[in-house]
Enzyme design. Structure first.
Site, short mmCIF file in Angstrom:
data_model
loop_
_atom_site.label_atom_id
_atom_site.label_comp_id
_atom_site.label_asym_id
_atom_site.label_seq_id
_atom_site.Cartn_x
_atom_site.Cartn_y
_atom_site.Cartn_z
N SER A 85 0.78 -1.33 0.03
CA SER A 85 -0.03 -0.04 0.04
C SER A 85 0.92 1.33 -0.20
O SER A 85 0.47 2.44 -0.56
CB SER A 85 -1.27 0.01 1.06
OG SER A 85 -0.12 -0.10 2.40
N ASP A 246 -4.81 7.83 9.86
CA ASP A 246 -4.82 6.55 10.65
C ASP A 246 -3.45 6.31 11.36
O ASP A 246 -3.22 5.42 12.27
CB ASP A 246 -4.85 5.35 9.87
CG ASP A 246 -3.38 5.07 8.69
OD1 ASP A 246 -2.94 6.04 8.60
OD2 ASP A 246 -3.65 4.27 8.11
N HIS A 249 -0.22 5.14 7.93
CA HIS A 249 0.46 5.19 6.43
C HIS A 249 1.08 6.81 6.28
O HIS A 249 0.56 7.66 6.80
CB HIS A 249 -0.87 5.15 5.50
CG HIS A 249 -1.16 3.69 5.32
ND1 HIS A 249 -2.19 3.29 5.92
CD2 HIS A 249 -0.67 2.86 4.35
CE1 HIS A 249 -2.42 1.84 5.71
NE2 HIS A 249 -1.27 1.56 4.57
#
Length: 361
Positions: A85, A246, A249
């Site tokens: 990701s 969050d 990331h």
């Protein structure tokens, strides 16, 4: 070399050797730590939370202003992104904020040539997923591939030797196809705010050990690496804006910082980066070292590049060039104050990005 670097070098070489010879007995985690870390991991996941949506799609051509209008124009350079990701750009809202878009725009500006970005990375990707991504990437005949992978191998307890072997095989396949490869190694997971001791200490140790082992495998397969470990360390820990909502990331600023560390190596491997020397053949901060020593040192310093000496990895792949390249401002980044050098389908996308599940990086 410090005691910590020496220990990291020995462990990295042991993991890389086991990977090369098919070993699988040494896991990323020791058996006695699994129960404790699983509990701590669940608490960290609860604290981190979930982002909604998908990473913005940034594939397309960048730097179209540099397109050759002559009778026989050059095809765009093809930049492939593989990995997890972080490679996909999870955590930002706009396509131009993803690391793939930032590097494509930066490469186009340096090369003065259009660059086509093909991003096959996805959230939750591990080294085991690289084989499938490889097939997708090779279909586009990439000139340069950037791989960012490793965090999910640590958080999901993948055997280190297997993860390193899978990464090395991917790099070797890309090189056999004539594609240059730059790998952003496993980031330092000990910097994630919701991760508390003792998980934080173990996460830092394991992620740096994996990063060093990745470096050995990548260099011996003909690629080069850039350390993202400490790049996502003190600087990120001291600057909350480097993280997305969050706190796990990177944010748009975080991705820009990482991309600025990788861009010089991407350009250098394509012979597009100016040579740095002082007239006597010496480059400040550069050293030729045994590959495991270079790998251990790079794991502790952001932006450190490790590449084979003498073009190919050498008869045994045991020596490597360690250097720390200066970061450069990227087109469209806050440091440059310039707009992106081109566009891509999806640029300006404002859909929220997501964290699809526990362990995604």
């Amino acid at each position: 070399m410090s005691t910590a670097q020496g220990s990291r070098a020995r462990v990295a070489r042991r993991i890389a050797t086991a990977a090369a010879y098919g070993g699988g007995g040494l896991g990323v985690l020791g058996v006695g730590l699994v129960g404790l870390l699983l509990t701590e991991s669940k608490l960290a996941v609860q604290a981190i939370g979930i982002l909604d949506g998908d990473p913005p799609k940034a594939d397309g051509v960048y730097g179209e202003a540099f397109a050759d209008t002559s009778a026989a124009p050059q095809r765009p350079l093809v930049l492939a992104f593989l990995g997890d990701s972080t490679a996909a750009g999870l955590g930002v809202l706009r396509a131009r904020e993803t690391p793939g878009a930032l590097l494509a725009a930066g490469l186009a500006s340096v090369a003065e040539r259009p660059v086509r970005l093909v991003n096959v990375a996805f959230s939750g990707g591990r080294s085991a997923d690289l084989a499938g991504q490889l097939d997708q990437a090779l279909a586009h005949r990439p000139d340069i591939a950037v791989i960012m992978v490793g965090a999910n191998d640590v958080t999901r307890h993948s055997p280190a030797e297997l993860a390193v072997r899978q990464l090395g095989a991917t790099v070797a396949a890309l090189r056999a196809a004539g594609c240059q490869v730059v790998v952003g190694t496993c980031p330092d997971l000990g910097t994630i705010k919701p991760v508390r001791p003792p998980l934080r200490w173990v996460a830092r140790r394991l992620s740096r050990q994996l990063a060093a082992a990745q470096t050995i495998a990548v260099v011996e397969a003909g690629g080069r690496t850039v350390s993202l470990g400490s790049l996502l360390g003190p600087e990120f820990a001291a600057r909350p804006e480097m993280f997305a909502a969050d706190r796990y990331h990177p944010s748009a600023q975080g991705y820009a910082t990482a991309a600025m560390a990788v861009l010089p190596s991407v350009c250098a491997v394509l012979d597009l980066w100016p040579q740095e020397d002082r007239g006597d053949g010496q480059v400040p901060g550069e050293a030729v070292l045994p590959v495991e020593v270079a790998a251990a040192a790079a794991a502790g310093r952001s932006g450190s590049e490790v590449a084979a000496v003498g073009g190919e990895a050498g008869a045994t792949g045991r020596w490597a060039l360690l250097r720390h390249r200066l970061r450069a401002g990227l087109p469209g980044s806050p440091a440059s104050g310039e707009p992106p050098a081109g566009g891509a389908p999806g640029t300006g996308n404002t859909s929220a990005s997501s964290h699809t599940g526990a362990g995604d990086d």
